[in-house]
Each structure stands twice: as C-alpha cells, then as structure tokens.
Design a protein around this motif. Structure first.
Motif, mmCIF file in Angstrom:
data_model
loop_
_atom_site.group_PDB
_atom_site.id
_atom_site.type_symbol
_atom_site.label_atom_id
_atom_site.label_comp_id
_atom_site.label_asym_id
_atom_site.label_seq_id
_atom_site.Cartn_x
_atom_site.Cartn_y
_atom_site.Cartn_z
ATOM 1 N N ARG A 62 47.312 42.835 44.943
ATOM 2 C CA ARG A 62 48.617 41.831 44.735
ATOM 3 C C ARG A 62 49.795 42.629 43.973
ATOM 4 N NH1 ARG A 62 44.773 37.842 43.198
ATOM 5 N NH2 ARG A 62 45.486 37.996 41.019
ATOM 6 N N MET A 63 49.444 43.201 42.653
ATOM 7 C CA MET A 63 50.470 44.024 42.255
ATOM 8 C C MET A 63 51.130 45.077 42.976
ATOM 9 S SD MET A 63 50.711 45.051 38.179
ATOM 10 C CE MET A 63 50.537 43.406 37.582
ATOM 11 N N ILE A 64 50.260 45.783 43.640
ATOM 12 C CA ILE A 64 50.858 46.980 44.538
ATOM 13 C C ILE A 64 51.785 46.255 45.552
ATOM 14 C CG2 ILE A 64 50.316 48.584 46.218
ATOM 15 C CD1 ILE A 64 49.696 49.863 43.598
ATOM 16 N N GLU A 65 51.472 45.027 46.225
ATOM 17 C CA GLU A 65 52.273 44.506 47.202
ATOM 18 C C GLU A 65 53.449 44.014 46.331
ATOM 19 O OE1 GLU A 65 51.970 44.651 50.397
ATOM 20 O OE2 GLU A 65 50.271 45.792 50.330
ATOM 21 N N GLU A 66 53.373 43.653 45.475
ATOM 22 C CA GLU A 66 54.687 43.276 44.599
ATOM 23 C C GLU A 66 55.622 44.447 44.394
ATOM 24 O OE1 GLU A 66 53.259 41.210 40.962
ATOM 25 O OE2 GLU A 66 52.479 39.721 42.005
#
Length: 270
Positions: A62-66
């Motif tokens: 999720r953080m990579i996508e953010e």
C-alpha cells in the motif's frame, strides 16, 4: 553525468535500522536527479536482530502505491525486498516469494559461530585475527547454502563483513564454487557502494570477486547505495559505474522479477 537509478534503498517505515521515511527517500532521490529507485526494505525472521521490524507485506504494498501516486510523475518507484538468511527460514521464505515484487534480494547479515580456541595454539597468538577468520569462514559457508537455495534475483552486498571488520578474507577457493552455483541459478551480483562511505576503500564486492563472477559466466549487475538515509542515496555511484564499465559488465534493473539493461538510461546530459 549522473547515474539515474538506485536499486537498493531502505526506509524507517519498514527497516528498523533506517533513518528516513519512504516519502523523504523519494523526495531525496528526486532532488538528486534520479529517475528510478527500488525500495528493498528488510524482511528478517532472525530473533537475534535487535532492530528488525516484523514485515507487513500488505502495508508495504500500500505504501509503495501511495508513493507511486504521489511521485510517479517524477520518478519510477520499484518494489523490492531484501531477505536476510532465507536458507535458514525456508517456510517463511516461500511465503515471501508468493508476493508480487519487482526485485527479490537475499543477503547474509548474521552468522552464528563458535569462538572456542586453545590458549597455547596458534589461534591464541592473535585472538582478533582468529575471530575474524572464523567469521569469514562461516559467512562463506552461509553464502554457499544461500546460492544453492536460489529463488531470488540479486545477492546483496557480497563480502559484507569487510564493511565492519575492515579486513578481507583469506579464503579464495570457495569463491569460485559460490560463483559457479550463483550463475547456474540465474542470480546476479550488485555493486553495493555502502562500504565506501564506511571507510573501506572498495565496494561490495570488489574487483577480485567481480573477476571470478565474470569467469563463471556472470555479466549483469545492479548498482545500489544501500542507503538508509537521504544523504546516502546514490552515494559513490561514480566509483561503481566506473568499476562496472572497466569490468565490461551490464548494469540494469529488475521489474516484475525480470532484468532490463540500463545502457540506454545510465546517463543523462547535464
């Protein structure tokens, strides 16, 4: 003429030994003119690690996508992992391999050794040298087991102990065997520049190891700073690029576990 890709970065969000957050690492890389980075945050199962963080694969994704949503127009952000000693934790390793990553790196960060010695033996004449030699011997034993296991893309910071011991290994014969298995299993090496900022005069690995890698049929490399803080991003890359060129090896990156050459992207005009 700067190199534009750093394939080994950590964030404090997921690596307990890091300093800066993933957001700040992205902004720092953009400020330095990079066009591509790969986060390779630690995945550790060893209970002896004092600074490890339990890896949360879903939160990591999720953080990579953010980060991609926030900064993707300025920099390509790849999702990798650096797994410590996976040969000792095969079940956990297989679980990680089921995830979707651009790059899977494996490394040796911890060795378990017995330092018992005979007071009147040769080893007693220089306890420090004896201890260092035992560390190197066990490190290479673990590297052999790691490359035989396979399943990962890049072997991280070959000869990592020299960053801290400030002394090379005397063992050389085992390196040829390690390189032969590594190349056979489709694993490549990285040029890791972190040893230079720690005061060691060569990268991990050095020229000697790269020559053995080339002799075994290896020709591809990634380049990584192993940065745990913004100031270290792309550190000493001029040295790493020059070394790769002199060794006539191909620098590249991994995306969806496939290697792509960076020959057309290595430099950009000032």
């Amino acid at each position: 003429m700067p190199y534009i890709a750093d394939m080994h970065l950590h964030s404090v969000d997921f690596s307990g030994d890091a300093v800066d957050k993933m957001k700040d690492m992205c902004l720092g890389a953009i400020d330095k003119g990079l066009k591509m980075i790969c986060f390779t945050d630690h995945v550790d199962f060893n209970p002896h690690y004092d600074d490890s963080i339990p890896f949360d694969a879903e939160r990591y994704s999720r953080m990579i996508e953010e980060m991609r949503d926030a900064y993707g127009d300025n920099i390509r952000i790849l999702k990798g992992v650096e797994i410590g000693e996976p040969h000792l934790y095969p079940r956990e390793y297989e679980e990680i391999l089921r995830g979707e990553y651009d790059l899977v790196m494996a490394s040796i960060h911890y060795v378990n050794i017995d330092l018992g010695f005979h007071w009147t033996g040769n080893e007693g004449k220089n306890i420090f040298v004896y201890g260092v030699d035992r560390i190197w011997h066990r490190y290479y034993e673990d590297l052999q087991a790691l490359v035989k296991l396979g399943g990962f893309d890049v072997l991280g910071h070959f000869d990592n102990p020299k960053r801290y011991l400030m002394r090379e290994s005397k063992e050389t014969d085992v390196l040829e065997e390690i390189m032969a298995v590594l190349v056979k299993n489709g694993i490549i090496l990285e040029i890791n520049t972190s040893s230079l900022r720690r005061g060691y005069p060569e990268t991990c690995p050095d020229r000697k190891v790269l020559e053995l890698y080339r002799a075994a049929g290896g020709s591809r490399l990634t380049l990584g700073s192993d940065a745990h803080a913004v100031p270290d991003i792309a550190g000493d890359f001029d040295y790493g690029i020059k070394l790769a060129i002199e060794m006539e090896m191909q620098l590249g990156y991994f995306e969806q576990r496939l290697f792509y050459p960076l020959s057309e992207m290595i430099y950009e005009e000032r």
